[in-house]
Design a protein around this motif. Sequence first.
Motif, PDB file in Angstrom:
ATOM      1  N   ALA A 107       1.093  -1.457   0.063  1.00 39.66           N
ATOM      2  CA  ALA A 107      -0.271  -0.002  -0.030  1.00 39.66           C
ATOM      3  C   ALA A 107       1.200   0.992  -0.071  1.00 39.66           C
ATOM      4  CB  ALA A 107      -1.490  -0.153   0.911  1.00 39.66           C
ATOM      5  N   PHE A 108       2.261   1.644   1.235  1.00 39.32           N
ATOM      6  CA  PHE A 108       2.985   2.631   0.876  1.00 39.32           C
ATOM      7  C   PHE A 108       3.491   2.528  -0.699  1.00 39.32           C
ATOM      8  CE2 PHE A 108       4.141   1.694   5.558  1.00 39.32           C
ATOM      9  CZ  PHE A 108       2.785   2.478   6.022  1.00 39.32           C
ATOM     10  N   SER A 109       4.181   1.539  -1.290  1.00 37.91           N
ATOM     11  CA  SER A 109       4.941   1.597  -2.353  1.00 37.91           C
ATOM     12  C   SER A 109       3.619   2.425  -3.616  1.00 37.91           C
ATOM     13  CB  SER A 109       4.939   0.307  -3.120  1.00 37.91           C
ATOM     14  OG  SER A 109       5.298  -0.067  -2.968  1.00 37.91           O
ATOM     15  N   TYR A 110       2.030   1.543  -3.976  1.00 33.77           N
ATOM     16  CA  TYR A 110       0.882   2.728  -4.311  1.00 33.77           C
ATOM     17  C   TYR A 110       1.084   4.121  -3.775  1.00 33.77           C
ATOM     18  CZ  TYR A 110      -3.209   3.985  -6.269  1.00 33.77           C
ATOM     19  OH  TYR A 110      -4.787   4.128  -6.340  1.00 33.77           O
ATOM     20  N   ASP A 111       0.568   4.006  -2.577  1.00 38.57           N
ATOM     21  CA  ASP A 111       0.480   5.662  -2.644  1.00 38.57           C
ATOM     22  C   ASP A 111       1.950   6.760  -2.223  1.00 38.57           C
ATOM     23  OD1 ASP A 111      -2.006   4.974  -0.732  1.00 38.57           O
ATOM     24  OD2 ASP A 111      -1.192   4.217   1.195  1.00 38.57           O
ATOM     25  N   ASP A 112       2.710   6.342  -2.756  1.00 36.69           N
ATOM     26  CA  ASP A 112       3.821   6.643  -3.173  1.00 36.69           C
ATOM     27  C   ASP A 112       4.029   7.046  -4.689  1.00 36.69           C
ATOM     28  OD1 ASP A 112       6.352   7.890  -2.484  1.00 36.69           O
ATOM     29  OD2 ASP A 112       7.516   6.725  -3.770  1.00 36.69           O
ATOM     30  N   LEU A 113       3.198   6.316  -5.772  1.00 33.00           N
ATOM     31  CA  LEU A 113       2.869   6.656  -6.759  1.00 33.00           C
ATOM     32  C   LEU A 113       2.290   8.391  -7.179  1.00 33.00           C
ATOM     33  CD1 LEU A 113       2.107   3.200  -8.283  1.00 33.00           C
ATOM     34  CD2 LEU A 113       3.972   4.038  -8.405  1.00 33.00           C
ATOM     35  N   PRO A 114       3.047   8.732  -8.214  1.00 36.30           N
ATOM     36  CA  PRO A 114       2.129  10.153  -9.160  1.00 36.30           C
ATOM     37  C   PRO A 114       0.993   9.533  -9.174  1.00 36.30           C
ATOM     38  CG  PRO A 114       4.258   9.198 -10.421  1.00 36.30           C
ATOM     39  CD  PRO A 114       4.369   8.142  -9.072  1.00 36.30           C
ATOM     40  N   PHE A 115       0.234  10.556  -9.394  1.00 42.86           N
ATOM     41  CA  PHE A 115      -1.579  10.114  -9.849  1.00 42.86           C
ATOM     42  C   PHE A 115      -1.417   9.370 -11.082  1.00 42.86           C
ATOM     43  CE2 PHE A 115      -5.374  11.031 -12.164  1.00 42.86           C
ATOM     44  CZ  PHE A 115      -6.159  10.870 -10.680  1.00 42.86           C
ATOM     45  N   THR A 193       1.045  -8.638  -5.338  1.00 49.17           N
ATOM     46  CA  THR A 193       0.924  -7.441  -6.029  1.00 49.17           C
ATOM     47  C   THR A 193      -1.343  -6.714  -5.766  1.00 49.17           C
ATOM     48  OG1 THR A 193       2.763  -6.931  -6.301  1.00 49.17           O
ATOM     49  CG2 THR A 193       1.615  -5.193  -7.153  1.00 49.17           C
ATOM     50  N   ARG A 194      -1.400  -8.699  -6.894  1.00 44.34           N
ATOM     51  CA  ARG A 194      -2.961  -8.589  -8.210  1.00 44.34           C
ATOM     52  C   ARG A 194      -3.743  -8.380  -6.902  1.00 44.34           C
ATOM     53  NH1 ARG A 194      -6.442 -11.719  -8.985  1.00 44.34           N
ATOM     54  NH2 ARG A 194      -7.806 -10.988 -11.050  1.00 44.34           N
ATOM     55  N   GLU A 195      -3.699  -8.446  -5.292  1.00 48.20           N
ATOM     56  CA  GLU A 195      -4.647  -8.995  -4.436  1.00 48.20           C
ATOM     57  C   GLU A 195      -4.751  -7.528  -3.915  1.00 48.20           C
ATOM     58  OE1 GLU A 195      -6.867 -10.452  -3.749  1.00 48.20           O
ATOM     59  OE2 GLU A 195      -5.951 -11.304  -5.734  1.00 48.20           O
ATOM     60  N   MET A 196      -3.232  -5.789  -3.204  1.00 49.57           N
ATOM     61  CA  MET A 196      -3.633  -4.917  -3.465  1.00 49.57           C
ATOM     62  C   MET A 196      -4.158  -4.334  -4.100  1.00 49.57           C
ATOM     63  SD  MET A 196      -2.133  -1.700  -4.569  1.00 49.57           S
ATOM     64  CE  MET A 196      -0.304  -1.914  -4.669  1.00 49.57           C
ATOM     65  N   ILE A 197      -4.152  -4.828  -5.575  1.00 46.47           N
ATOM     66  CA  ILE A 197      -4.098  -3.495  -6.529  1.00 46.47           C
ATOM     67  C   ILE A 197      -5.751  -4.012  -6.592  1.00 46.47           C
ATOM     68  CG2 ILE A 197      -5.037  -3.883  -9.067  1.00 46.47           C
ATOM     69  CD1 ILE A 197      -1.525  -4.201  -8.915  1.00 46.47           C
ATOM     70  N   LEU A 198      -6.331  -4.990  -6.119  1.00 47.70           N
ATOM     71  CA  LEU A 198      -7.788  -5.513  -6.374  1.00 47.70           C
ATOM     72  C   LEU A 198      -8.796  -4.875  -5.479  1.00 47.70           C
ATOM     73  CD1 LEU A 198      -8.235  -9.442  -7.322  1.00 47.70           C
ATOM     74  CD2 LEU A 198      -8.297  -7.007  -8.724  1.00 47.70           C
ATOM     75  N   GLU A 199      -8.020  -4.334  -4.629  1.00 46.83           N
ATOM     76  CA  GLU A 199      -8.851  -4.655  -3.325  1.00 46.83           C
ATOM     77  C   GLU A 199      -8.623  -2.683  -3.716  1.00 46.83           C
ATOM     78  OE1 GLU A 199      -6.594  -4.699  -0.078  1.00 46.83           O
ATOM     79  OE2 GLU A 199      -6.512  -7.021   0.074  1.00 46.83           O
ATOM     80  N   LYS A 200      -7.628  -2.069  -4.425  1.00 53.16           N
ATOM     81  CA  LYS A 200      -7.426  -0.078  -4.720  1.00 53.16           C
ATOM     82  C   LYS A 200      -9.024  -0.253  -5.557  1.00 53.16           C
ATOM     83  CE  LYS A 200      -3.651   0.750  -2.300  1.00 53.16           C
ATOM     84  NZ  LYS A 200      -5.037   1.949  -0.959  1.00 53.16           N
ATOM     85  N   CYS A 201      -8.945  -1.484  -6.558  1.00 53.32           N
ATOM     86  CA  CYS A 201     -10.174  -1.416  -7.539  1.00 53.32           C
ATOM     87  C   CYS A 201     -11.060  -1.252  -7.075  1.00 53.32           C
ATOM     88  CB  CYS A 201     -10.433  -2.586  -8.180  1.00 53.32           C
ATOM     89  SG  CYS A 201      -8.432  -2.177  -9.709  1.00 53.32           S
ATOM     90  N   GLU A 202     -11.228  -1.593  -5.720  1.00 50.71           N
ATOM     91  CA  GLU A 202     -12.626  -2.234  -5.400  1.00 50.71           C
ATOM     92  C   GLU A 202     -13.689  -0.576  -4.718  1.00 50.71           C
ATOM     93  OE1 GLU A 202     -16.464  -3.752  -3.988  1.00 50.71           O
ATOM     94  OE2 GLU A 202     -15.103  -4.505  -5.938  1.00 50.71           O
ATOM     95  N   ASP A 203     -12.934  -0.085  -3.777  1.00 48.34           N
ATOM     96  CA  ASP A 203     -12.689   1.075  -3.314  1.00 48.34           C
ATOM     97  C   ASP A 203     -12.186   2.218  -3.732  1.00 48.34           C
ATOM     98  OD1 ASP A 203     -12.191  -0.575  -0.537  1.00 48.34           O
ATOM     99  OD2 ASP A 203      -9.571  -0.093  -0.190  1.00 48.34           O
ATOM    100  N   LEU A 204     -11.683   1.870  -5.225  1.00 39.29           N
ATOM    101  CA  LEU A 204     -12.119   3.163  -5.885  1.00 39.29           C
ATOM    102  C   LEU A 204     -13.052   2.976  -6.668  1.00 39.29           C
ATOM    103  CD1 LEU A 204      -8.219   4.050  -6.261  1.00 39.29           C
ATOM    104  CD2 LEU A 204      -9.936   5.463  -4.971  1.00 39.29           C
ATOM    105  N   SER A 205     -13.882   2.186  -7.119  1.00 40.38           N
ATOM    106  CA  SER A 205     -14.974   1.730  -8.252  1.00 40.38           C
ATOM    107  C   SER A 205     -14.210   1.973  -9.405  1.00 40.38           C
ATOM    108  CB  SER A 205     -16.142   2.775  -7.986  1.00 40.38           C
ATOM    109  OG  SER A 205     -16.781   2.452  -6.517  1.00 40.38           O
TER     110      SER A 205
END
Length: 310
Positions: A107-115, A193-205
Amino acid sequence: MAVASNCQKSSLVKVHDLQPLSEDQSFEFFKKKTFRYDLDGCCPNELIDISIEIAKKCRGLPLAIVAIGGLLSTKERKLHEWQRFCDNMTLELKKDSHLTGINKILAFSYDDLPFHLKSCLLYFGMYPEDYKVESKRLIRQWIAEGFVKEERLYTLEEVAEGYLTELIHRSLVQVSSVRFDGKTKSCCVHDLTREMILEKCEDLSFCKHISGDDPSSLSGIIRRLTITTDSNDFTKCIENSHVRSPFFFANVWQFFIEDFMRKIVTKCRRLKVLEFEAFSKDKLSNFLNENLGSLIHLKYLTFSKKKRLE
């Protein structure tokens, strides 16, 4: 990679590009983490084959081996239990407390990414598990979605290649194969990483998946949709949604594809990306020639005969 490069004081200083562990190294590391307390790092004979299979699924990522080895070190040494874990690893990892630390790190790695890179990474959530996507195909989809910013002196494709390279350098995307010129030919993401991505996809629709589950649960605005089911029960849901980018990965589509395409051109006029996996366009050539012009926002269309699930 960027930190290491900036620390170079001369051209004589070599930056080591850390590679994933080999299958043999992964297995040895897995044994040390899983059996270190009671068997001094030795794997019981009856669990060797299943342990090798589980270690392979970690795909050379030490972080994954540490987490999964720690999890299995608490389980009974019974073959049927380990086989069940291996067959349902994704589900098992979701509910186990051993992965709390890993999820935070990712999650930190994702949050550190530019938009703009966040959207590019989340796009891997559109593909099925263990899917190896061609980089050219992915780059064209990013461009069609509007994720790629224009930069002077560079084409959009060159800018998007830079995006992909940065995601690879951050170890969020893995290189599956390389072209003759050294550029990435195909890539994928690790299961964790894919599980983290899917969680973000769900949270952000960001996107939704339809497999064998009841498609009637779909509600609200759905911009991106991945379909891996052989049923066409969900077509009414799509008609009432605001889908812009549907991906299809089911062979059975050839039996009712024309009916669905008629609904697409009349109900989903704002499509930007349309992806059909393992499907030939021959049967639809006349229909496409006559009706595709009504999809004035469509920027990317693919009909692919070859499956890329591996």
